[in-house]
Design a protein around this motif. Sequence first.
Motif, PDB file in Angstrom:
ATOM      1  N   TYR A  88       0.826  -1.214   0.000  1.00  0.00           N
ATOM      2  CA  TYR A  88       0.000   0.000   0.000  1.00  0.00           C
ATOM      3  C   TYR A  88       0.860   1.264   0.000  1.00  0.00           C
ATOM      4  N   PRO A  89       1.664   1.494  -1.017  1.00  0.00           N
ATOM      5  CA  PRO A  89       2.589   2.636  -0.969  1.00  0.00           C
ATOM      6  C   PRO A  89       1.909   4.001  -0.906  1.00  0.00           C
ATOM      7  N   ASP A  90       0.754   4.137  -1.515  1.00  0.00           N
ATOM      8  CA  ASP A  90       0.122   5.456  -1.579  1.00  0.00           C
ATOM      9  C   ASP A  90      -1.063   5.616  -0.631  1.00  0.00           C
ATOM     10  N   LYS A  91      -1.272   4.655   0.235  1.00  0.00           N
ATOM     11  CA  LYS A  91      -2.345   4.784   1.228  1.00  0.00           C
ATOM     12  C   LYS A  91      -1.835   5.574   2.427  1.00  0.00           C
ATOM     13  N   PRO A  92      -2.733   6.276   3.112  1.00  0.00           N
ATOM     14  CA  PRO A  92      -2.298   7.025   4.300  1.00  0.00           C
ATOM     15  C   PRO A  92      -1.785   6.085   5.393  1.00  0.00           C
ATOM     16  N   ALA A  93      -0.624   6.410   5.912  1.00  0.00           N
ATOM     17  CA  ALA A  93      -0.042   5.626   7.000  1.00  0.00           C
ATOM     18  C   ALA A  93      -0.218   6.349   8.327  1.00  0.00           C
ATOM     19  N   LEU A  94       0.006   7.652   8.326  1.00  0.00           N
ATOM     20  CA  LEU A  94      -0.136   8.461   9.535  1.00  0.00           C
ATOM     21  C   LEU A  94      -0.964   9.697   9.218  1.00  0.00           C
ATOM     22  N   VAL A  95      -1.895   9.979  10.090  1.00  0.00           N
ATOM     23  CA  VAL A  95      -2.690  11.201   9.979  1.00  0.00           C
ATOM     24  C   VAL A  95      -2.541  11.930  11.304  1.00  0.00           C
ATOM     25  N   TRP A  96      -1.960  13.109  11.251  1.00  0.00           N
ATOM     26  CA  TRP A  96      -1.772  13.907  12.456  1.00  0.00           C
ATOM     27  C   TRP A  96      -2.966  14.837  12.564  1.00  0.00           C
ATOM     28  N   THR A 104       1.817   9.177   3.521  1.00  0.00           N
ATOM     29  CA  THR A 104       1.557   7.863   2.941  1.00  0.00           C
ATOM     30  C   THR A 104       2.630   6.893   3.436  1.00  0.00           C
ATOM     31  N   PHE A 105       2.407   5.620   3.165  1.00  0.00           N
ATOM     32  CA  PHE A 105       3.401   4.626   3.566  1.00  0.00           C
ATOM     33  C   PHE A 105       4.739   4.885   2.875  1.00  0.00           C
ATOM     34  N   ARG A 106       4.694   5.314   1.625  1.00  0.00           N
ATOM     35  CA  ARG A 106       5.939   5.597   0.891  1.00  0.00           C
ATOM     36  C   ARG A 106       6.692   6.758   1.546  1.00  0.00           C
ATOM     37  N   GLU A 107       5.972   7.836   1.888  1.00  0.00           N
ATOM     38  CA  GLU A 107       6.612   8.984   2.540  1.00  0.00           C
ATOM     39  C   GLU A 107       7.170   8.594   3.907  1.00  0.00           C
ATOM     40  N   LEU A 108       6.396   7.828   4.639  1.00  0.00           N
ATOM     41  CA  LEU A 108       6.845   7.385   5.958  1.00  0.00           C
ATOM     42  C   LEU A 108       8.097   6.522   5.841  1.00  0.00           C
ATOM     43  N   PRO A 138       4.066  12.634  14.869  1.00  0.00           N
ATOM     44  CA  PRO A 138       4.474  11.615  13.897  1.00  0.00           C
ATOM     45  C   PRO A 138       5.972  11.329  13.888  1.00  0.00           C
ATOM     46  N   LEU A 139       6.768  12.292  14.268  1.00  0.00           N
ATOM     47  CA  LEU A 139       8.212  12.096  14.274  1.00  0.00           C
ATOM     48  C   LEU A 139       8.626  10.948  15.195  1.00  0.00           C
ATOM     49  N   VAL A 140       7.872  10.711  16.248  1.00  0.00           N
ATOM     50  CA  VAL A 140       8.194   9.613  17.166  1.00  0.00           C
ATOM     51  C   VAL A 140       8.132   8.282  16.418  1.00  0.00           C
ATOM     52  N   VAL A 141       7.110   8.104  15.596  1.00  0.00           N
ATOM     53  CA  VAL A 141       6.972   6.872  14.818  1.00  0.00           C
ATOM     54  C   VAL A 141       8.128   6.746  13.834  1.00  0.00           C
ATOM     55  N   VAL A 142       8.472   7.841  13.183  1.00  0.00           N
ATOM     56  CA  VAL A 142       9.567   7.835  12.209  1.00  0.00           C
ATOM     57  C   VAL A 142      10.881   7.463  12.892  1.00  0.00           C
ATOM     58  N   LEU A 143      11.156   8.071  14.026  1.00  0.00           N
ATOM     59  CA  LEU A 143      12.394   7.766  14.748  1.00  0.00           C
ATOM     60  C   LEU A 143      12.417   6.315  15.215  1.00  0.00           C
TER      61      LEU A 143
END
Length: 202
Positions: A88-96, A104-108, A138-143
């Motif tokens: 699901y590369p273009d589906k929303p992964a995180l919504v703040w 999206t999952f790709r951006e994440l 969202p940065l917490v998830v990214v880190l």
Amino acid sequence: MLLGSVSASLRSIGVVLSSVPWSWTLAAGLGLYLTAGGWRFLYVALRTAKRDLIRGLYVLLRVKYCIRQHLRNNSTVPSMFAHTVALYPDKPALVWESTGEVWTFRELAGRCHQVAHWARTQGWGKGDVVALYLESRPLVVVLWMGLAQVGVEAALINFNLRSDSLLHCVGVSRAKGVVFGVELAEGKKGEEEERVREERRR
């Protein structure tokens, strides 16, 4: 006196119930329950039994099966995330919600890879622990995910902690480093100045 009469009543009910077959006791208890307004609960339980038992059991068994498969395959969170990104590369992964920002999952995944690269430049690798001391965003998830991609464990530190409690948590985690938000650094600076003032007064 009231306590004595209640105790005597309970004893007499116990004697009566002990001499009656259990099926009668069960029927009497159910009758008492229904007459006391419990019929509403019974009605709701019967109406939702299909949903709760069949669908709920299905979901529970499916989750248990998936967990067993992941354990059997030695899957890691980063590998499961990579699989999801591929699906699901273009589906929303995180919504703040507070800002309306959507990743999206790709951006994440791209941001997580940047963090993974940064972590390697810091000299962190598999088995190391890094404390994350940030407010929820969202940065917490990214880190967390980026660090996990290089095998670094993230110790999530409650951002409400201060002073000795904070030092204790970071110490217990045996973190090689701490990643913290700027908003928390300002608070720490103020607390440090307050502590210095207190020591000078003594």
